[in-house]
Scaffold this motif. Structure first.
Motif, PDB file in Angstrom:
ATOM      1  N   PRO A 187       8.811  43.039  58.086  1.00 33.63           N
ATOM      2  CA  PRO A 187       9.666  43.382  59.220  1.00 33.63           C
ATOM      3  C   PRO A 187       8.862  43.285  60.518  1.00 33.63           C
ATOM      4  CG  PRO A 187       9.904  44.976  57.431  1.00 33.63           C
ATOM      5  CD  PRO A 187       8.744  44.107  57.074  1.00 33.63           C
ATOM      6  N   ASP A 193      13.497  46.794  63.126  1.00 30.94           N
ATOM      7  CA  ASP A 193      13.003  47.023  61.765  1.00 30.94           C
ATOM      8  C   ASP A 193      11.488  47.225  61.738  1.00 30.94           C
ATOM      9  OD1 ASP A 193      12.158  44.443  62.290  1.00 30.94           O
ATOM     10  OD2 ASP A 193      13.102  43.540  60.537  1.00 30.94           O
ATOM     11  N   THR A 240      18.583  47.138  58.382  1.00 27.28           N
ATOM     12  CA  THR A 240      17.932  46.246  57.418  1.00 27.28           C
ATOM     13  C   THR A 240      17.561  47.026  56.166  1.00 27.28           C
ATOM     14  OG1 THR A 240      15.792  46.680  58.494  1.00 27.28           O
ATOM     15  CG2 THR A 240      17.001  44.711  59.190  1.00 27.28           C
ATOM     16  N   LEU A 335      23.671  45.985  55.512  1.00 29.13           N
ATOM     17  CA  LEU A 335      22.257  45.828  55.864  1.00 29.13           C
ATOM     18  C   LEU A 335      21.788  44.403  55.624  1.00 29.13           C
ATOM     19  CD1 LEU A 335      20.756  49.078  54.260  1.00 29.13           C
ATOM     20  CD2 LEU A 335      21.521  48.740  56.630  1.00 29.13           C
ATOM     21  N   LYS A 336      20.934  43.931  56.510  1.00 30.28           N
ATOM     22  CA  LYS A 336      20.302  42.631  56.329  1.00 30.28           C
ATOM     23  C   LYS A 336      19.190  42.767  55.299  1.00 30.28           C
ATOM     24  CE  LYS A 336      17.874  38.971  58.830  1.00 30.28           C
ATOM     25  NZ  LYS A 336      17.350  38.530  60.158  1.00 30.28           N
ATOM     26  N   GLY A 338      15.877  42.054  52.890  1.00 29.61           N
ATOM     27  CA  GLY A 338      14.522  41.555  53.079  1.00 29.61           C
ATOM     28  C   GLY A 338      13.698  41.785  51.827  1.00 29.61           C
TER      29      GLY A 338
END
Length: 487
Positions: A187, A193, A240, A335-336, A338
């Motif tokens: 992030p 983030d 995120t 949420l994105k 990752g």
């Protein structure tokens, strides 16, 4: 009689005349506990990125003004505070490895100050220690070339005898370094983030900050409220699945042991001087005064979870029974996603067999090796471009926080055993637990100046102010003599 005895005298005075509350606290050992009691009703303030200009020669120039002001720290808008470029704390400076930087510092306080670039590798003359105070109304420029890995550093005052009160009033800020070796997947969007988390404890007398010791504590001020980035009861909206928290213990005395309210792991990715070799999953991260850690928290849509500091076990007079809710994370419904990389950084290990010197320092009372700070005494003469092993011990039952200026070091051992994973990266500050022994190794490269000393000291700021400091000079060749400029 040394100042460190005053804590004990203060305790006796409390017993004699401190009132019923003090006696009850001493007998019962009542701890501060805010777990489950914090409203989390204020959005977390994000320190702004400091503006800069780039000159014709490529130098990135920042301006910092140390100034008084008034702030809303949860007790009304009129709390008297100090800050850089504002009323409380300072902006986040950001620069990249290889850049030439210059910081113009303007002192608009009513007393001398300095700005120390904590964790930075730079010449002694611009390190910002107590040797070069900036008088009230005066200006100063520090300039150097950034030459170290990406890391979360910070800046704060370091004047003689005044560091605790100046930091406590609000003089502190982050200095983030970038490089081109950052692995994909971390992030990295500042304030979204990738979030600064500057943690401080405070005590209040009405609407004003109180610097009163907590019932004679021998480490200094132990407040009963937590501020994060100057925010009381903060929450962070998360968008995120992974959020990176750059934790800084910017308190003056307190040790924190961070954990999550539901027991989920914290993934530690970095320490004081940069990234670890690989992510390390743990259930807690302990930070003494001045230490930093970068951690990643995994979030699920729609949930709320708290970052907490649990009891450290250090004893009532060191705040060891206190526990706090620190920051609430609030995840959005969508949420994105990752994924963290499995490898973070290549860490070249320093070889103790190649050490040019081995030194021993014992921290006890307010002394190092039975000596208090003396600006005219050089405690170590180090030859440039050599490595040294420093054996550092806490010789009594009071916690300390060990900091070396200019260098990042590696921990070789703790009580003769291999260090735990959280000490496997680059460090500039190390928690000295009572009665324990540590061995560290550092390379003293690039800068030699026989006229100006670097500091090593306890970063518990009351201890520092009371003389728990030493100094070393880096010289070009074996046999060169220091010539301190103030002699």
């Amino acid at each position: 009689m040394r100042k460190w005895l005053l804590g004990g005298l203060g305790l006796l005075l409390l017993l004699c005349g401190g009132g019923v509350a003090a006696v009850v606290w001493l007998v019962s050992g009542t701890a501060v506990d805010t777990v489950g009691k914090v409203a989390f009703d204020r959005p977390l303030k994000i320190p702004p990125l400091a503006p800069s200009t780039v000159g014709a020669d490529g130098t990135r120039v920042f301006d910092l003004t140390a100034q008084p002001g008034a702030s809303d720290l949860g007790h009304g808008a009129n709390t008297r505070t100090w800050g850089y470029n504002g009323s409380y704390l300072g902006p986040t400076l950001r620069a990249a490895r290889g850049e030439r930087v210059a910081v113009n510092v303007h002192n608009r306080l009513n007393e001398p100050t300095t700005v120390h670039w904590h964790g930075m590798h730079l010449p002694a003359k611009v390190d910002g220690g107590p040797h070069h105070p900036i008088p009230p109304g005066s200006d100063y420029q520090a300039a150097w070339t950034v030459d170290q890995p990406a890391a979360t550093l910070w800046y704060h005052p370091h004047p003689s005898d005044r560091t605790e009160r100046q930091v406590y009033r609000g003089l502190a800020g982050l200095f983030i370094l970038d490089d081109d070796q950052q692995p994909a997947g971390l992030p990295h969007e500042y304030g979204v983030d990738d979030v600064p988390v500057v943690v401080q404890d405070k005590g209040f007398d009405g609407d004003q900050l109180s610097m009163s010791d907590r019932f004679g504590s021998d480490v200094g001020i132990l407040g009963d409220e937590i501020l994060v980035n100057g925010t009381r009861g903060p929450f962070l909206d998360v968008r995120t699945t992974l959020v990176r928290l750059r934790l800084l213990n910017a308190s003056t005395a307190r040790v924190y042991d961070f954990t999550m309210s539901d027991g989920r792991p914290l993934t530690m990715i970095g320490t004081d001087g940069g990234l670890l070799a690989a992510p390390y999953r743990t259930d807690h991260v302990r930070l003494s005064v001045g230490e930093r850690a970068e951690v990643v928290v995994a979030m699920r849509p729609g949930e709320r979870v708290e970052l907490r500091s649990r009891a450290t076990g250090l004893g009532r007079f060191h705040g060891g029974r206190d526990s706090f809710d620190v920051l609430q994370l609030r995840a959005a419904g969508d949420l994105k996603a990752g994924t963290l990389p499995e490898k973070l950084a290549d860490i070249q290990r320093l070889d103790p067999k190649l050490a040019a010197q081995r030194r021993t320092f014992t921290f006890q009372g307010r002394d190092i090796n039975d000596d208090g700070m003396d600006m005219d005494r050089v405690d170590a003469v180090v030859v440039k471009d050599t490595t040294e092993v420093w054996n550092v011990a806490n010789g009594h039952d009071t916690p300390h926080s060990f900091h070396i200026h200019d260098v990042q070091f590696q921990v070789l051992s703790v009580d003769g055993a291999a260090p735990p994973p959280e000490l496997g990266g680059w460090k500039d500050t190390l928690f000295l637990q009572p009665g324990r022994r540590y061995s560290v190794i550092a390379a003293f490269a690039d800068y030699a100046d026989p006229t100006t000393a670097y500091m090593f000291h306890c970063h518990v700021l009351r201890h520092e102010d009371e003389g728990m400091m030493g100094q070393f000079v880096v010289v070009e060749r074996e046999g060169d003599k220091p010539r301190l400029g103030h002699n």
